[in-house]
Design an enzyme around this catalytic site. Structure first.
Site, PDB file in Angstrom:
ATOM      1  CG  ASN A   1      -1.842   0.864   1.482  1.00  0.00           C
ATOM      2  OD1 ASN A   1      -1.855   1.880   0.815  1.00  0.00           O
ATOM      3  ND2 ASN A   1      -2.656   0.877   2.352  1.00  0.00           N
TER       4      ASN A   1
ATOM      5  NE  ARG B   1      -6.619   1.556  -0.096  1.00  0.00           N
ATOM      6  CZ  ARG B   1      -6.134   2.811   1.385  1.00  0.00           C
ATOM      7  NH1 ARG B   1      -5.365   2.210   2.050  1.00  0.00           N
ATOM      8  NH2 ARG B   1      -7.304   3.102   1.486  1.00  0.00           N
TER       9      ARG B   1
ATOM     10  CG  HIS C   1     -11.780   5.167   2.633  1.00  0.00           C
ATOM     11  ND1 HIS C   1     -11.973   6.841   3.694  1.00  0.00           N
ATOM     12  CD2 HIS C   1     -10.353   5.266   3.069  1.00  0.00           C
ATOM     13  CE1 HIS C   1     -11.027   7.107   4.239  1.00  0.00           C
ATOM     14  NE2 HIS C   1     -10.481   6.444   3.454  1.00  0.00           N
TER      15      HIS C   1
ATOM     16  NE  ARG D   1      -6.947  13.625   2.394  1.00  0.00           N
ATOM     17  CZ  ARG D   1      -7.133  12.213   2.261  1.00  0.00           C
ATOM     18  NH1 ARG D   1      -7.906  11.529   2.124  1.00  0.00           N
ATOM     19  NH2 ARG D   1      -5.986  11.412   3.857  1.00  0.00           N
TER      20      ARG D   1
ATOM     21  CD  GLU E   1      -8.135   0.253   4.536  1.00  0.00           C
ATOM     22  OE1 GLU E   1      -7.525   0.007   5.691  1.00  0.00           O
ATOM     23  OE2 GLU E   1      -8.701   1.405   3.979  1.00  0.00           O
TER      24      GLU E   1
END
Ligand code: AMP
Length: 383
Positions: A8, A87, A175, A235, A371
């Site tokens: 990832n 990923r 996500h 963000r 994940e």
């Protein structure tokens, strides 16, 4: 015996994990390389209950993968890496499931770089490094956007002239690997919940929410980029586009400065002026820290109402991500005075981050997302 590696890759880090393949992948070790590009890149590894860390000097993504390989030698203990799962942030409209990566698909993913310029190039750099390191392994791409390809058109579009939708300016959602994992977990722990109406709040340094019905994503708060929706560590989340016009016209800001503002100086950090880290904000007694948390919570509550409306009700609310899994305070604030929708928290269960933290009609769950396991499963299926 063979093993699966998951990668990832971010702009300056590569998270990795290694699994023994079999009927189901079994985790052997996890770790990450951090501060790539700087003079003091570091590799940390958790294996057999022990955590180790070591400097690896100045290096790039290929060097990072090489360092991971060297660190994994004792972990692999003679196993060959038969598959590597990656990923990949953007699969555009092309991919609604994981895919074995060949040169044609890599070219297609390369063409998506303008849609995710901060992430996609690093993801693809890791793929190239992994192909060089493991030429005989199957390389599988798993997309953050794929789980959301089931959205109805109304959730995918902006009210811009139609030609822009056809050019790819649409809401993709992100996500997805986390939501896929949570959806699978709900199916496992309570199949009846799974097929009813669920909202998942993935609250980490990046944060988004997703409405899931019958195991499928119906709507999510992230859109064209991973900026939209909830405020995040750095963000901004949802923003009136008129603000950008103003910034350009009145503040003389160009693309680079606006991008830096929205991605790295906003969110919890921008609001508090203290930190992007929820733990630091929770420990602070400054007014700005409290206000940043209050804004975060307020936006989650607004989105919760909107997402429940999108699926016509709510049976299950799931908290995941670093904040969702650990912050009793944020969960309590989100769920306060929510009896109108059927949410009532059990304070003691919430305090201990129990699996189920509610007493009301709506089941509120805390689920540790994974994940990497979603990626490993996708690779395992192809071995
Ligand atoms: P993630 O990006 O999923 O790793 O989540 C990172 C965020 O989770 C950071 O804002 C952390 O401060 C937050 N976090 C982790 N542990 C806790 C905790 N015990 N209480 C509050 N926030 C936490």
């Amino acid at each position: 015996m063979s093993a699966i590696l998951t990668l990832n890759a971010g702009s300056s880090s590569i998270k990795f994990s290694v699994y023994a393949s079999g009927a189901a992948p079994e985790e052997l070790a996890i770790g990450q390389v951090e501060s790539l590009g700087s003079d003091d890149a570091q590799l940390s590894l958790r294996w057999q209950g022990e955590k180790t860390a070591a400097g690896i000097g100045k290096t790039d993504h290929a060097g990072g993968v090489a360092a991971i390989l060297a660190a994994l030698e004792p972990v692999l203990d003679g196993r060959t890496v038969a598959g590597v799962g990656h990923r990949i942030v953007h699969g555009g409209t092309l991919f609604d499931a994981p895919v074995a990566l060949d040169s044609e698909i890599l070219s297609a993913l390369h063409r998506l770089i303008p849609l995710a310029p901060l992430h996609q190039p690093h993801n693809l750099a890791a793929v190239r490094a992994a192909i060089a390191a493991f030429p005989d392994a199957v390389q599988v791409g798993c997309f953050d956007t794929a789980f959301h390809r089931s959205h109805p058109w109304v959730d995918d579009t902006f009210a811009l002239p139609r030609e822009y939708f056809d050019k790819g300016i649409r809401r993709y959602g992100f996500h997805g690997l986390s939501y896929e994992y949570i959806s699978g977990e709900l199916d496992r722990v309570d199949p009846t919940d799974h097929h009813r109406k669920t909202v998942v709040a993935h609250l980490g340094n990046g944060a988004s929410m997703c409405a899931i019905q019958g195991g499928k994503s119906v709507a999510s708060t992230m859109g064209f980029t991973a900026l939209d929706g909830l405020p995040m560590g750095t963000r901004c989340g949802q923003l009136d586009p008129g603000v950008l016009l103003y910034m350009m016209a009145q503040e003389g800001m160009d693309h680079t400065r606006i991008r830096e503002l929205l991605y790295t100086r906003s969110g919890l950090l921008g609001l508090s002026g203290i930190s992007n880290d929820m733990r630091v904000l929770e420990a602070s007694d400054r007014r700005e820290a409290k206000q940043a948390i209050d804004y975060f919570v307020f936006r989650i509550r607004r989105e919760l109402g909107g997402l429940a409306a999108a699926i016509g009700g709510l049976d299950t609310l799931v908290f995941c991500g670093g904040i969702g899994e650990n912050s009793a305070r944020v969960r309590a604030q989100v769920c306060a005075d929510m009896d109108w929708i059927g949410i009532a928290l059990d304070p003691e269960a919430n305090r201990t981050s129990a699996d189920v933290i509610s007493t009301g009609r709506v089941k509120v769950r805390v689920i540790r997302t994974d994940e990497e396991l979603v990626i490993a499963r996708a690779v395992n299926m192809r071995l």
